[in-house]
Scaffold this motif. Structure first.
Motif, PDB file in Angstrom:
ATOM      1  N   LYS A 171     -50.798  49.919  84.235  1.00  0.00           N
ATOM      2  CA  LYS A 171     -50.042  50.302  83.048  1.00  0.00           C
ATOM      3  C   LYS A 171     -50.750  49.910  81.755  1.00  0.00           C
ATOM      4  O   LYS A 171     -50.831  50.709  80.801  1.00  0.00           O
ATOM      5  CB  LYS A 171     -48.649  49.661  83.102  1.00  0.00           C
ATOM      6  N   ASN A 172     -51.290  48.686  81.719  1.00  0.00           N
ATOM      7  CA  ASN A 172     -51.912  48.193  80.481  1.00  0.00           C
ATOM      8  C   ASN A 172     -53.143  48.997  80.065  1.00  0.00           C
ATOM      9  O   ASN A 172     -53.218  49.460  78.914  1.00  0.00           O
ATOM     10  CB  ASN A 172     -52.256  46.712  80.624  1.00  0.00           C
ATOM     11  N   PRO A 173     -54.124  49.199  80.962  1.00  0.00           N
ATOM     12  CA  PRO A 173     -55.281  50.005  80.528  1.00  0.00           C
ATOM     13  C   PRO A 173     -54.910  51.456  80.231  1.00  0.00           C
ATOM     14  O   PRO A 173     -55.484  52.076  79.324  1.00  0.00           O
ATOM     15  CB  PRO A 173     -56.256  49.908  81.711  1.00  0.00           C
ATOM     16  N   LEU A 174     -53.939  52.011  80.956  1.00  0.00           N
ATOM     17  CA  LEU A 174     -53.518  53.381  80.680  1.00  0.00           C
ATOM     18  C   LEU A 174     -52.862  53.488  79.306  1.00  0.00           C
ATOM     19  O   LEU A 174     -53.044  54.490  78.594  1.00  0.00           O
ATOM     20  CB  LEU A 174     -52.540  53.862  81.763  1.00  0.00           C
ATOM     21  N   ALA A 179     -53.362  55.356  73.798  1.00  0.00           N
ATOM     22  CA  ALA A 179     -53.367  55.097  72.349  1.00  0.00           C
ATOM     23  C   ALA A 179     -54.680  55.555  71.723  1.00  0.00           C
ATOM     24  O   ALA A 179     -54.692  56.161  70.636  1.00  0.00           O
ATOM     25  CB  ALA A 179     -53.129  53.616  72.096  1.00  0.00           C
ATOM     26  N   ALA A 180     -55.797  55.264  72.406  1.00  0.00           N
ATOM     27  CA  ALA A 180     -57.105  55.650  71.875  1.00  0.00           C
ATOM     28  C   ALA A 180     -57.219  57.169  71.791  1.00  0.00           C
ATOM     29  O   ALA A 180     -57.739  57.719  70.803  1.00  0.00           O
ATOM     30  CB  ALA A 180     -58.210  55.072  72.760  1.00  0.00           C
ATOM     31  N   VAL A 181     -56.741  57.873  72.823  1.00  0.00           N
ATOM     32  CA  VAL A 181     -56.793  59.340  72.818  1.00  0.00           C
ATOM     33  C   VAL A 181     -55.947  59.904  71.689  1.00  0.00           C
ATOM     34  O   VAL A 181     -56.329  60.862  71.003  1.00  0.00           O
ATOM     35  CB  VAL A 181     -56.314  59.891  74.178  1.00  0.00           C
ATOM     36  N   GLN A 182     -54.794  59.286  71.448  1.00  0.00           N
ATOM     37  CA  GLN A 182     -53.915  59.749  70.365  1.00  0.00           C
ATOM     38  C   GLN A 182     -54.579  59.606  69.008  1.00  0.00           C
ATOM     39  O   GLN A 182     -54.528  60.517  68.174  1.00  0.00           O
ATOM     40  CB  GLN A 182     -52.603  58.967  70.396  1.00  0.00           C
ATOM     41  N   ARG A 188     -59.304  60.315  63.908  1.00  0.00           N
ATOM     42  CA  ARG A 188     -59.866  59.000  63.614  1.00  0.00           C
ATOM     43  C   ARG A 188     -60.934  58.689  64.660  1.00  0.00           C
ATOM     44  O   ARG A 188     -60.654  58.219  65.751  1.00  0.00           O
ATOM     45  CB  ARG A 188     -58.768  57.946  63.645  1.00  0.00           C
ATOM     46  N   ASN A 189     -62.162  58.992  64.308  1.00  0.00           N
ATOM     47  CA  ASN A 189     -63.283  58.833  65.230  1.00  0.00           C
ATOM     48  C   ASN A 189     -63.937  57.463  65.086  1.00  0.00           C
ATOM     49  O   ASN A 189     -65.163  57.338  65.008  1.00  0.00           O
ATOM     50  CB  ASN A 189     -64.317  59.936  65.008  1.00  0.00           C
ATOM     51  N   ASP A 190     -63.128  56.424  65.026  1.00  0.00           N
ATOM     52  CA  ASP A 190     -63.678  55.070  64.922  1.00  0.00           C
ATOM     53  C   ASP A 190     -64.367  54.678  66.224  1.00  0.00           C
ATOM     54  O   ASP A 190     -63.914  55.023  67.323  1.00  0.00           O
ATOM     55  CB  ASP A 190     -62.573  54.062  64.611  1.00  0.00           C
ATOM     56  N   MET A 196     -63.011  51.256  73.292  1.00  0.00           N
ATOM     57  CA  MET A 196     -61.795  50.924  74.051  1.00  0.00           C
ATOM     58  C   MET A 196     -61.667  51.836  75.267  1.00  0.00           C
ATOM     59  O   MET A 196     -61.318  51.392  76.369  1.00  0.00           O
ATOM     60  CB  MET A 196     -60.557  51.066  73.166  1.00  0.00           C
ATOM     61  N   LEU A 197     -61.944  53.137  75.079  1.00  0.00           N
ATOM     62  CA  LEU A 197     -61.889  54.067  76.201  1.00  0.00           C
ATOM     63  C   LEU A 197     -62.866  53.671  77.309  1.00  0.00           C
ATOM     64  O   LEU A 197     -62.536  53.687  78.499  1.00  0.00           O
ATOM     65  CB  LEU A 197     -62.195  55.486  75.723  1.00  0.00           C
ATOM     66  N   GLY A 198     -64.086  53.324  76.884  1.00  0.00           N
ATOM     67  CA  GLY A 198     -65.091  52.920  77.872  1.00  0.00           C
ATOM     68  C   GLY A 198     -64.689  51.658  78.623  1.00  0.00           C
ATOM     69  O   GLY A 198     -64.817  51.579  79.850  1.00  0.00           O
ATOM     70  N   THR A 199     -64.193  50.660  77.870  1.00  0.00           N
ATOM     71  CA  THR A 199     -63.804  49.384  78.492  1.00  0.00           C
ATOM     72  C   THR A 199     -62.640  49.550  79.460  1.00  0.00           C
ATOM     73  O   THR A 199     -62.669  49.051  80.593  1.00  0.00           O
ATOM     74  CB  THR A 199     -63.422  48.361  77.402  1.00  0.00           C
ATOM     75  N   GLU A 200     -61.609  50.255  79.022  1.00  0.00           N
ATOM     76  CA  GLU A 200     -60.426  50.406  79.861  1.00  0.00           C
ATOM     77  C   GLU A 200     -60.689  51.323  81.056  1.00  0.00           C
ATOM     78  O   GLU A 200     -60.129  51.124  82.136  1.00  0.00           O
ATOM     79  CB  GLU A 200     -59.248  50.943  79.035  1.00  0.00           C
ATOM     80  N   THR A 201     -61.550  52.328  80.869  1.00  0.00           N
ATOM     81  CA  THR A 201     -61.920  53.189  81.996  1.00  0.00           C
ATOM     82  C   THR A 201     -62.687  52.395  83.052  1.00  0.00           C
ATOM     83  O   THR A 201     -62.451  52.540  84.259  1.00  0.00           O
ATOM     84  CB  THR A 201     -62.774  54.372  81.514  1.00  0.00           C
ATOM     85  N   LYS A 202     -63.590  51.535  82.586  1.00  0.00           N
ATOM     86  CA  LYS A 202     -64.338  50.680  83.510  1.00  0.00           C
ATOM     87  C   LYS A 202     -63.398  49.723  84.239  1.00  0.00           C
ATOM     88  O   LYS A 202     -63.539  49.470  85.443  1.00  0.00           O
ATOM     89  CB  LYS A 202     -65.403  49.904  82.742  1.00  0.00           C
ATOM     90  N   ARG A 203     -62.431  49.219  83.506  1.00  0.00           N
ATOM     91  CA  ARG A 203     -61.458  48.300  84.108  1.00  0.00           C
ATOM     92  C   ARG A 203     -60.635  49.011  85.187  1.00  0.00           C
ATOM     93  O   ARG A 203     -60.392  48.466  86.264  1.00  0.00           O
ATOM     94  CB  ARG A 203     -60.536  47.731  83.027  1.00  0.00           C
TER      95      ARG A 203
END
Length: 365
Positions: A171-174, A179-182, A188-190, A196-203
């Motif tokens: 639930k947490n990484p999803l 949020a990042a996708v939104q 907002r291309n920060d 964050m996407l890379g880190t949570e996807t790896k997790r």
């Protein structure tokens, strides 16, 4: 029985009765010494024959001795696994009737009635014993079914708990990914959101891979695995996750083999060693010893040890004290090692931290 007959004075009234009891006691003792494993037909037949001999010797004097027939008849119907419950009642009635026949009073009406009543009582006690045996077997089966149901319910309970924990971990990484996708959809291309996407996807990938490894059955292909070579390769190989400032002492013997899957065993041992390194302050010791019966691997550290609150749950999935840990490392190690016939024992290390002792029964050559 010898003592009770002596007290009752039967040894003086009928000396041959004590002789019969002495012979019976000797044969029974010899039977127990030579064949100690199980009770057989011979034991009950021996009882009935000697009881018949005592009844014959004391015929017309001590009629209450016929009560002794009830003991072998009852226990034979309870203990021996057979449906022929009237075997010993019939033998008892025949031998009891033989006493009347030898005495020459078999044709008297009272004798026939006496033999018939004894056969009826023998049959009833056999039926009572058989009924008790059936009740005991049903009770044992009921208890066995309850135990199996209890084990099954524990398995379901554990499955529900693991499923809930897995859902919580996902639930947490999803949520972070969502949020990042939104934010990215809002333009907002920060770089922060991309990282964050890379880190949570790896997790998520790590979590799913670990869970698949945990759930995989232990029927993987097996081979002879040299534990000394496996430990040497795990400790000495370059690993970016290891803390280079911590001392790792390796003390192993050679040629310590177990039958297991090499890849799975490397994963299990690496998880425990990695856990010890992360928990250690400055030192980790890895040892391997062998005796006539077993092979022992000791992995200990000088960290703070394992809290008593989670000691009994340390090998359950998703139990962890680490901030970024999945809680599957030790659970995977335990599942793999026990799946290949080993065991893990947790204790306090002489270094001050935790000690994991992995025990495998020695492979017979």
């Amino acid at each position: 029985m010898l003592i009770s007959f002596q007290i009752a004075g039967l040894s003086y009234a009928i000396p041959r009765l004590m002789f019969i009891l002495a012979v019976y006691s000797f044969i029974s003792l010899l039977r127990l010494v030579v064949f100690t494993k199980k009770i057989h037909y011979f034991d009950f037949l021996l009882d009935i024959v000697f009881i018949s001999a005592m009844v014959y010797i004391s015929f017309g004097v001590y009629s209450y001795l016929t009560l002794l027939y009830l003991f072998p008849i009852f226990f034979s119907s309870v203990i021996i696994k057979t449906k022929k419950i009237f075997l010993f009642p019939v033998i008892s009635a025949v031998l009891y009737g033989a006493s009347y026949y030898i005495s020459g009073v078999i044709t008297e009406k009272e004798s026939i009635l006496n033999i018939s009543l004894h056969f009826l009582s023998f049959s009833l006690i056999a039926l009572a014993g058989d009924n008790l045996k059936e009740r005991m077997e049903k009770q044992e089966q009921h208890i066995k079914n309850l135990e199996e149901e209890k084990i099954k319910m524990k398995g379901y309970e554990r499955l529900y708990r693991v499923s809930a924990d897995l859902a919580h971990e996902l639930k947490n990484p999803l949520a972070s990914i969502s949020a990042a996708v939104q934010f990215l959809n809002e333009g907002r291309n920060d770089r922060e959101f991309i990282d964050m996407l890379g880190t949570e996807t790896k997790r998520l990938t790590t979590l799913v891979n670990d869970f698949l490894l945990f759930s995989r059955p232990s029927d993987a292909p097996k081979e002879d695995v040299d534990l000394s070579e496996t430990l040497k390769s795990l400790v000495n190989r370059p690993d970016s996750d290891k803390n280079s400032d911590k001392k790792i002492t390796l003390n192993v013997i050679n040629n310590a083999e177990v039958v297991a899957n090499r890849t799975f065993m490397e994963v299990a041992l690496n998880n425990i060693i990695k856990n010890a390194i992360e928990a250690a302050k400055s030192e980790v010791r890895v040892s391997l010893i062998r005796n006539q019966k077993e092979i022992k691997i000791g992995i200990e550290d000088d960290g703070s040890g394992i809290n008593e609150d989670i000691k009994d749950k340390i090998f359950e999935p998703f139990v962890t004290t680490k901030t970024n840990g999945t809680g599957l490392g030790l659970a995977i190690a335990y599942r793999i090692i026990t799946g290949f016939g080993g065991n893990i024992i947790i204790d306090r290390s002489s270094l001050g931290g935790a000690k994991f002792t992995i025990v495998f029964p020695k492979v017979m050559q």
